[in-house]
Scaffold this motif. Structure first.
Motif, mmCIF file in Angstrom:
data_model
loop_
_atom_site.group_PDB
_atom_site.id
_atom_site.type_symbol
_atom_site.label_atom_id
_atom_site.label_comp_id
_atom_site.label_asym_id
_atom_site.label_seq_id
_atom_site.Cartn_x
_atom_site.Cartn_y
_atom_site.Cartn_z
ATOM 1 N N SER A 81 -30.201 -43.814 -11.024
ATOM 2 C CA SER A 81 -28.852 -44.259 -11.348
ATOM 3 C C SER A 81 -27.857 -43.831 -10.272
ATOM 4 C CB SER A 81 -28.440 -43.702 -12.715
ATOM 5 O OG SER A 81 -27.152 -44.135 -13.077
ATOM 6 N N MET A 82 -27.999 -42.603 -9.773
ATOM 7 C CA MET A 82 -27.123 -42.126 -8.703
ATOM 8 C C MET A 82 -27.331 -42.937 -7.429
ATOM 9 S SD MET A 82 -25.103 -39.696 -9.663
ATOM 10 C CE MET A 82 -24.875 -38.357 -10.861
ATOM 11 N N ALA A 83 -28.600 -43.275 -7.127
ATOM 12 C CA ALA A 83 -28.888 -44.029 -5.909
ATOM 13 C C ALA A 83 -28.274 -45.423 -5.956
ATOM 14 C CB ALA A 83 -30.396 -44.121 -5.703
ATOM 15 N N LEU A 84 -28.094 -45.976 -7.165
ATOM 16 C CA LEU A 84 -27.522 -47.320 -7.298
ATOM 17 C C LEU A 84 -26.051 -47.380 -6.892
ATOM 18 C CD1 LEU A 84 -29.106 -48.658 -10.623
ATOM 19 C CD2 LEU A 84 -29.622 -49.346 -8.274
ATOM 20 N N LYS A 85 -25.407 -46.226 -6.838
ATOM 21 C CA LYS A 85 -24.003 -46.229 -6.393
ATOM 22 C C LYS A 85 -23.902 -45.872 -4.904
ATOM 23 C CE LYS A 85 -22.655 -41.504 -7.629
ATOM 24 N NZ LYS A 85 -21.584 -40.679 -8.204
ATOM 25 N N ASN A 86 -24.996 -46.176 -4.187
ATOM 26 C CA ASN A 86 -25.062 -46.002 -2.733
ATOM 27 C C ASN A 86 -25.010 -44.541 -2.292
ATOM 28 O OD1 ASN A 86 -25.203 -48.820 -2.214
ATOM 29 N ND2 ASN A 86 -22.980 -48.966 -2.486
ATOM 30 N N ALA A 87 -25.471 -43.656 -3.154
ATOM 31 C CA ALA A 87 -25.616 -42.251 -2.774
ATOM 32 C C ALA A 87 -27.020 -42.037 -2.217
ATOM 33 C CB ALA A 87 -25.385 -41.346 -3.979
ATOM 34 N N LYS A 88 -27.153 -41.046 -1.338
ATOM 35 C CA LYS A 88 -28.467 -40.660 -0.824
ATOM 36 C C LYS A 88 -28.987 -39.534 -1.708
ATOM 37 C CE LYS A 88 -30.904 -39.520 3.460
ATOM 38 N NZ LYS A 88 -30.767 -39.136 4.888
ATOM 39 N N VAL A 89 -30.088 -39.797 -2.408
ATOM 40 C CA VAL A 89 -30.546 -38.925 -3.486
ATOM 41 C C VAL A 89 -31.965 -38.438 -3.212
ATOM 42 C CG1 VAL A 89 -30.951 -38.754 -5.972
ATOM 43 C CG2 VAL A 89 -29.113 -40.227 -5.104
ATOM 44 N N LEU A 90 -32.204 -37.172 -3.523
ATOM 45 C CA LEU A 90 -33.537 -36.574 -3.376
ATOM 46 C C LEU A 90 -33.973 -35.946 -4.691
ATOM 47 C CD1 LEU A 90 -35.985 -35.480 -1.727
ATOM 48 C CD2 LEU A 90 -34.556 -33.496 -1.158
ATOM 49 N N MET A 91 -35.214 -36.227 -5.091
ATOM 50 C CA MET A 91 -35.848 -35.528 -6.211
ATOM 51 C C MET A 91 -36.913 -34.592 -5.639
ATOM 52 S SD MET A 91 -36.469 -38.537 -9.058
ATOM 53 C CE MET A 91 -37.384 -39.645 -7.962
ATOM 54 N N ILE A 92 -36.932 -33.346 -6.116
ATOM 55 C CA ILE A 92 -37.951 -32.382 -5.692
ATOM 56 C C ILE A 92 -38.745 -31.947 -6.909
ATOM 57 C CG2 ILE A 92 -38.431 -30.243 -4.458
ATOM 58 C CD1 ILE A 92 -35.654 -30.362 -3.271
ATOM 59 N N ASP A 93 -40.053 -32.040 -6.827
ATOM 60 C CA ASP A 93 -40.925 -31.584 -7.913
ATOM 61 C C ASP A 93 -41.138 -30.080 -7.749
ATOM 62 O OD1 ASP A 93 -42.742 -31.178 -9.897
ATOM 63 O OD2 ASP A 93 -44.060 -32.833 -9.339
ATOM 64 N N LEU A 94 -40.440 -29.302 -8.573
ATOM 65 C CA LEU A 94 -40.569 -27.845 -8.524
ATOM 66 C C LEU A 94 -41.356 -27.298 -9.705
ATOM 67 C CD1 LEU A 94 -37.082 -26.681 -7.184
ATOM 68 C CD2 LEU A 94 -39.251 -26.868 -5.951
ATOM 69 N N ASP A 95 -42.031 -28.191 -10.427
ATOM 70 C CA ASP A 95 -42.985 -27.725 -11.439
ATOM 71 C C ASP A 95 -44.292 -27.474 -10.692
ATOM 72 O OD1 ASP A 95 -44.588 -27.151 -13.569
ATOM 73 O OD2 ASP A 95 -43.938 -28.827 -14.801
ATOM 74 N N LEU A 96 -44.382 -26.317 -10.062
ATOM 75 C CA LEU A 96 -45.485 -26.021 -9.153
ATOM 76 C C LEU A 96 -46.785 -25.719 -9.871
ATOM 77 C CD1 LEU A 96 -43.580 -23.805 -6.552
ATOM 78 C CD2 LEU A 96 -43.919 -26.273 -6.544
ATOM 79 N N ARG A 97 -46.759 -25.803 -11.206
ATOM 80 C CA ARG A 97 -47.974 -25.577 -11.986
ATOM 81 C C ARG A 97 -48.575 -26.875 -12.531
ATOM 82 N NH1 ARG A 97 -44.730 -21.250 -12.304
ATOM 83 N NH2 ARG A 97 -45.675 -19.171 -12.378
ATOM 84 N N LYS A 98 -47.739 -27.881 -12.782
ATOM 85 C CA LYS A 98 -48.243 -29.131 -13.361
ATOM 86 C C LYS A 98 -47.935 -30.362 -12.521
ATOM 87 C CE LYS A 98 -48.514 -27.869 -18.244
ATOM 88 N NZ LYS A 98 -48.144 -28.265 -19.626
ATOM 89 N N ALA A 99 -46.948 -30.271 -11.654
ATOM 90 C CA ALA A 99 -46.587 -31.389 -10.770
ATOM 91 C C ALA A 99 -46.326 -32.675 -11.551
ATOM 92 C CB ALA A 99 -47.683 -31.618 -9.728
ATOM 93 N N SER A 100 -45.544 -32.587 -12.605
ATOM 94 C CA SER A 100 -45.321 -33.734 -13.496
ATOM 95 C C SER A 100 -44.666 -34.912 -12.778
ATOM 96 C CB SER A 100 -44.460 -33.308 -14.686
ATOM 97 O OG SER A 100 -45.078 -32.276 -15.407
ATOM 98 N N LEU A 101 -43.650 -34.641 -11.971
ATOM 99 C CA LEU A 101 -42.946 -35.710 -11.261
ATOM 100 C C LEU A 101 -43.867 -36.377 -10.240
ATOM 101 C CD1 LEU A 101 -40.312 -37.246 -10.623
ATOM 102 C CD2 LEU A 101 -39.725 -35.399 -9.043
ATOM 103 N N SER A 102 -44.621 -35.581 -9.511
ATOM 104 C CA SER A 102 -45.540 -36.118 -8.505
ATOM 105 C C SER A 102 -46.578 -37.025 -9.151
ATOM 106 C CB SER A 102 -46.248 -34.967 -7.766
ATOM 107 O OG SER A 102 -45.316 -34.060 -7.221
ATOM 108 N N LYS A 103 -47.116 -36.601 -10.282
ATOM 109 C CA LYS A 103 -48.129 -37.399 -10.975
ATOM 110 C C LYS A 103 -47.535 -38.686 -11.530
ATOM 111 C CE LYS A 103 -50.930 -33.378 -12.286
ATOM 112 N NZ LYS A 103 -51.357 -32.485 -13.404
ATOM 113 N N ALA A 104 -46.319 -38.597 -12.061
ATOM 114 C CA ALA A 104 -45.675 -39.784 -12.630
ATOM 115 C C ALA A 104 -45.465 -40.865 -11.575
ATOM 116 C CB ALA A 104 -44.349 -39.411 -13.282
ATOM 117 N N LEU A 105 -45.202 -40.446 -10.335
ATOM 118 C CA LEU A 105 -44.941 -41.396 -9.256
ATOM 119 C C LEU A 105 -46.183 -41.667 -8.405
ATOM 120 C CD1 LEU A 105 -41.443 -40.027 -8.178
ATOM 121 C CD2 LEU A 105 -41.916 -42.133 -9.435
ATOM 122 N N GLY A 106 -47.296 -41.027 -8.752
ATOM 123 C CA GLY A 106 -48.545 -41.256 -8.025
ATOM 124 C C GLY A 106 -48.539 -40.701 -6.614
#
Length: 230
Positions: A81-106
């Motif tokens: 949603s933030m990126a849609l307003k022309n912002a430069k956005v970064l997500m960092i997966d800091l769940d270093l035990r399960k990597a939930s975000l990394s797995k969700a995005l493959g």
């Protein structure tokens, strides 16, 4: 009766995969006016209002009080949603035990863990731009010492460098009832958002939430109620 700032409620969303399991995905899209997209626009506006108009990058950590609250799903969609307003956005997966975000995005390639433990010289080589203006830094190989990595000087210097390159940084953290990682990460964040899931979290946890807020354990703490069956 909580005095913790309340950012938004997110409607219940279930997407069945081929196996019948619920999958995390980015559902926020430009031009969409459905209930989910409207909810994330409200959340986006309230995040900006709470952070104020100060210049510079905003670092926002997302955590939960227990697993399964929908934290990763929320991070993915508020970031989109933030990126849609022309912002430069970064997500960092800091769940270093399960990597939930990394797995969700493959995303299974090397990532933040390799940089923090000194095996990668530049974190930027592991960034993925999954949508225009929306970048992801996955975990990579799960490390045996996640807490030590978050306490390292490398972590602090990495966030400081990223602040010069992005408008928003969203940190996907593990639940706080499992490990103390979130309490370490909040020191480098401008805002700490906790995701609570409707019909999952018991009300006897609410006094604990209020205590965390009153004791200022987390920087600029706020809460989201997720998966509300409207």
């Amino acid at each position: 009766n909580l005095s913790v700032p309340f950012l938004a409620e997110i409607p219940l969303y279930v997407q069945k995969g081929k196996s019948g399991s619920v999958t995390s995905q980015i559902i926020v899209e430009a031009g969409k006016r459905d209930m989910m997209n409207a909810a994330y626009r409200v959340l986006r506006t309230n995040v900006d209002l709470m952070l104020g108009k100060s210049a510079g990058c905003k670092v926002i950590m997302f955590a939960s009080f227990n697993p399964g609250a929908g934290k990763t799903f929320t991070v993915m969609n508020i970031a989109a949603s933030m990126a849609l307003k022309n912002a430069k956005v970064l997500m960092i997966d800091l769940d270093l035990r399960k990597a939930s975000l990394s797995k969700a995005l493959g995303l299974e390639h090397s990532g933040v863990a390799a940089y923090l433990n000194g095996k990668a010289a530049d974190y930027r080589q592991n960034l993925d731009e999954i949508q225009p203006g929306l970048f992801v830094l996955p975990v990579g190989t799960l490390p045996p010492n996640p807490t030590e990595l978050l306490l390292s000087d490398n972590f602090k210097s990495m966030i400081e460098q990223m602040r010069t390159q992005f408008d928003y940084i969203f940190l996907d953290c593990p639940p706080i009832d499992i490990v103390a990682d979130a309490s370490i990460i909040t020191e480098l964040a401008d805002m700490s958002v906790f995701v609570m899931r409707a019909n999952q979290m018991t009300k006897d946890v609410l006094p604990q939430i209020q205590t965390l807020y009153m004791e200022k354990k987390y920087r600029h703490m706020a809460i989201i109620l997720n998966s509300v069956d409207i």
